[in-house]
Every structure is written in structure tokens, then in C-alpha cells.
Design a protein around this motif. Structure first.
Motif, PDB file in Angstrom:
ATOM      1  N   ASP A 113       0.848  -1.195   0.000  1.00 41.88           N
ATOM      2  CA  ASP A 113       0.000   0.000   0.000  1.00 41.88           C
ATOM      3  C   ASP A 113       0.881   1.241   0.000  1.00 41.88           C
ATOM      4  OD1 ASP A 113      -2.302   1.492  -0.082  1.00 41.88           O
ATOM      5  OD2 ASP A 113      -2.931   1.071   1.977  1.00 41.88           O
TER       6      ASP A 113
ATOM      7  N   ALA B 299       0.922   5.791   0.808  1.00 43.10           N
ATOM      8  CA  ALA B 299       0.327   6.955   1.465  1.00 43.10           C
ATOM      9  C   ALA B 299       0.933   8.203   0.844  1.00 43.10           C
ATOM     10  CB  ALA B 299       0.607   6.933   2.968  1.00 43.10           C
TER      11      ALA B 299
ATOM     12  N   ASP C 173      -7.536  -0.244   8.021  1.00 44.74           N
ATOM     13  CA  ASP C 173      -7.161   0.800   7.074  1.00 44.74           C
ATOM     14  C   ASP C 173      -6.679   2.019   7.861  1.00 44.74           C
ATOM     15  OD1 ASP C 173      -7.133   2.929   5.296  1.00 44.74           O
ATOM     16  OD2 ASP C 173      -9.219   2.695   4.685  1.00 44.74           O
TER      17      ASP C 173
ATOM     18  N   ASP D 298      -3.208  -2.586  -2.797  1.00 47.14           N
ATOM     19  CA  ASP D 298      -4.406  -1.787  -2.574  1.00 47.14           C
ATOM     20  C   ASP D 298      -4.744  -0.995  -3.827  1.00 47.14           C
ATOM     21  OD1 ASP D 298      -6.507  -0.607  -0.990  1.00 47.14           O
ATOM     22  OD2 ASP D 298      -5.314   1.212  -0.953  1.00 47.14           O
TER      23      ASP D 298
ATOM     24  N   ASP E 158      -7.073  -2.093   1.796  1.00 46.91           N
ATOM     25  CA  ASP E 158      -6.581  -1.816   3.147  1.00 46.91           C
ATOM     26  C   ASP E 158      -7.656  -2.041   4.204  1.00 46.91           C
ATOM     27  OD1 ASP E 158      -7.958   0.342   2.134  1.00 46.91           O
ATOM     28  OD2 ASP E 158      -6.362   1.800   2.460  1.00 46.91           O
TER      29      ASP E 158
ATOM     30  N   SER F 101      -0.413  -0.230   4.957  1.00 47.10           N
ATOM     31  CA  SER F 101      -0.969   1.123   4.990  1.00 47.10           C
ATOM     32  C   SER F 101      -0.526   1.876   6.239  1.00 47.10           C
ATOM     33  CB  SER F 101      -2.500   1.080   4.906  1.00 47.10           C
ATOM     34  OG  SER F 101      -3.125   0.773   6.138  1.00 47.10           O
TER      35      SER F 101
ATOM     36  N   LYS G 224       1.864   5.198   5.975  1.00 46.52           N
ATOM     37  CA  LYS G 224       1.311   6.446   6.512  1.00 46.52           C
ATOM     38  C   LYS G 224       2.168   7.005   7.645  1.00 46.52           C
ATOM     39  CE  LYS G 224      -1.752   9.628   7.707  1.00 46.52           C
ATOM     40  NZ  LYS G 224      -1.712  10.939   7.007  1.00 46.52           N
TER      41      LYS G 224
END
Length: 204
Positions: free
Chosen positions: A22, A24, A51, A115, A133, A143, A147
């Protein structure tokens, strides 16, 4: 809540190394896009893992620490910085960062659950899962890493460029960010190809 259904389905189909991927930070006006790849141990559970967008910063940080402290979890992480984003566009830069994150795992036979939509020409066998996610635990873990690591990077930039408030908006185009962007102009970490940054006349 996400679970291991997709991971188990992949393993039942003969995929021995299943990786959740994933990103961000595709939308901000400043800073890098961040990507992570995660291999969870068999039977992994976590009571709060979800998520990252559905969680508070405090919960994300707590889960992130749990992931970092768990030696059973294998993970990789990579950035695509603003220069790469401006050079090849945000979508290609995101996919490049994802591939580099998977590269860090050192698993040539990795099967990636990504994702979002399917990623064409991804260097690993992969499957896109829309809103993955919130469905796959390994994508959810990726994720969180993507992030939190990006947020930490933006807080560091806030110390270097205090007038821009990066610790609050993390580079997203909030009203406050747009106001200081108009007042002080873009700096080196702004994405020059993104509106409204591109609409401003400036000299670095």
C-alpha cells in the motif's frame, strides 16, 4: 475489519510468499509518496489493525510500534520524492515506490496484494484489491507503515520549514497550507507539477 481471507486464498492457489502493498501520500502538494510491503506470519491477528485512514493518529502510532516490535513480521518501505513525482507523474512514481518496497523484502517469488486497481507491468506477480486496506490484513499493515513513516518525514520537514505547518497538514492542500503557499511560495519539497503549486510563478 480486514482479515487474512485474500492471503489464504492466494496460498491455496500455490502462492507461497504473499505480500501486502500500500501507499500513502498520493494527494498532497508537498513531500514524498510513501510505500510499504508486508509479509505477515501465518495466523496473524491484531485487535486494532485496520485501514490507516480509519484510525486516529494515536492508534496508528500504537499499531505501528506493534508491527515494528514484532520480529515475525517482514516489511519493506520506500519513498518516491517530489522530483521523481514531477519527472514521471504521481501514478508511476507510486508504482515505482511500491516495487522498491517489495524489493527490500528480498523475495523474488513474492505474490503481491496491492491496494487499489491492478498495476500494469508491476515487476512481481500481483493482484489489485479495491479498498484492500480495509479487507486484507497485510495490506492494512502496509498502509500503517506507509502512513506513519510519511507522517514522521513531514514532521521532520516542519522543523526545517516551520512557517509551512507541515506537522499539521502533512503537505495536503488544506486552507492553511494554501495560504502560506501563496504568502511564501513553494519550496524544494513542493510538487511543482501539482496544481495549485504549478500555477504560482516562483523562483527557487
Amino acid at each position: 475489519m480486514p482479515d487474512l481471507e485474500y492471503e489464504l486464498e492466494a496460498k491455496a492457489a500455490g502462492k507461497t510468499i504473499v505480500v501486502g502493498v500500500d501507499e500513502a501520500g498520493r494527494g498532497p502538494l508537498a513531500g514524498p509518496v510513501s510505500a510499504a510491503a508486508v509479509i505477515l506470519p501465518e495466523g496473524y491477528t491484531h485487535p486494532l489493525l485496520d485501514d490507516s485512514k480509519k484510525l486516529s493518529e494515536k492508534k496508528r502510532e500504537s499499531i505501528y510500534k506493534d508491527i515494528m516490535d514484532d520480529e515475525r513480521i517482514k516489511w519493506g518501505h520506500a519513498y518516491a520524492d517530489e522530483d521523481e513525482i514531477d519527472s514521471i507523474n504521481i501514478l508511476k512514481a507510486t508504482h515505482a515506490a511500491m516495487a522498491r518496497a517489495v524489493d527490500q523484502l528480498g523475495e523474488a517469488g513474492a505474490y503481491c496484494l496491492i491496494d487499489g486497481l491492478n498495476v500494469p507491468n508491476f515487476p512481481y506477480e500481483s493482484k489489485g484489491i479495491v479498498k484492500g486496506d480495509g479487507k486484507s490484513l497485510s495490506i492494512a499493515a502496509a498502509s500503517i507503515i506507509a502512513k506513519v513513516k510519511r507522517d514522521h518525514r513531514m514532521v521532520a520537514y516542519a522543523e526545517e520549514f516551520p512557517e509551512y505547518g507541515f506537522e499539521k497538514h502533512k503537505g495536503y492542500g488544506t486552507k492553511a497550507h494554501l495560504a502560506v503557499l501563496q504568502e511564501f511560495g513553494p519550496i524544494k519539497i513542493h510538487r511543482k507539477s501539482f496544481a495549485p503549486v504549478v500555477q504560482l510563478s516562483f523562483e527557487l
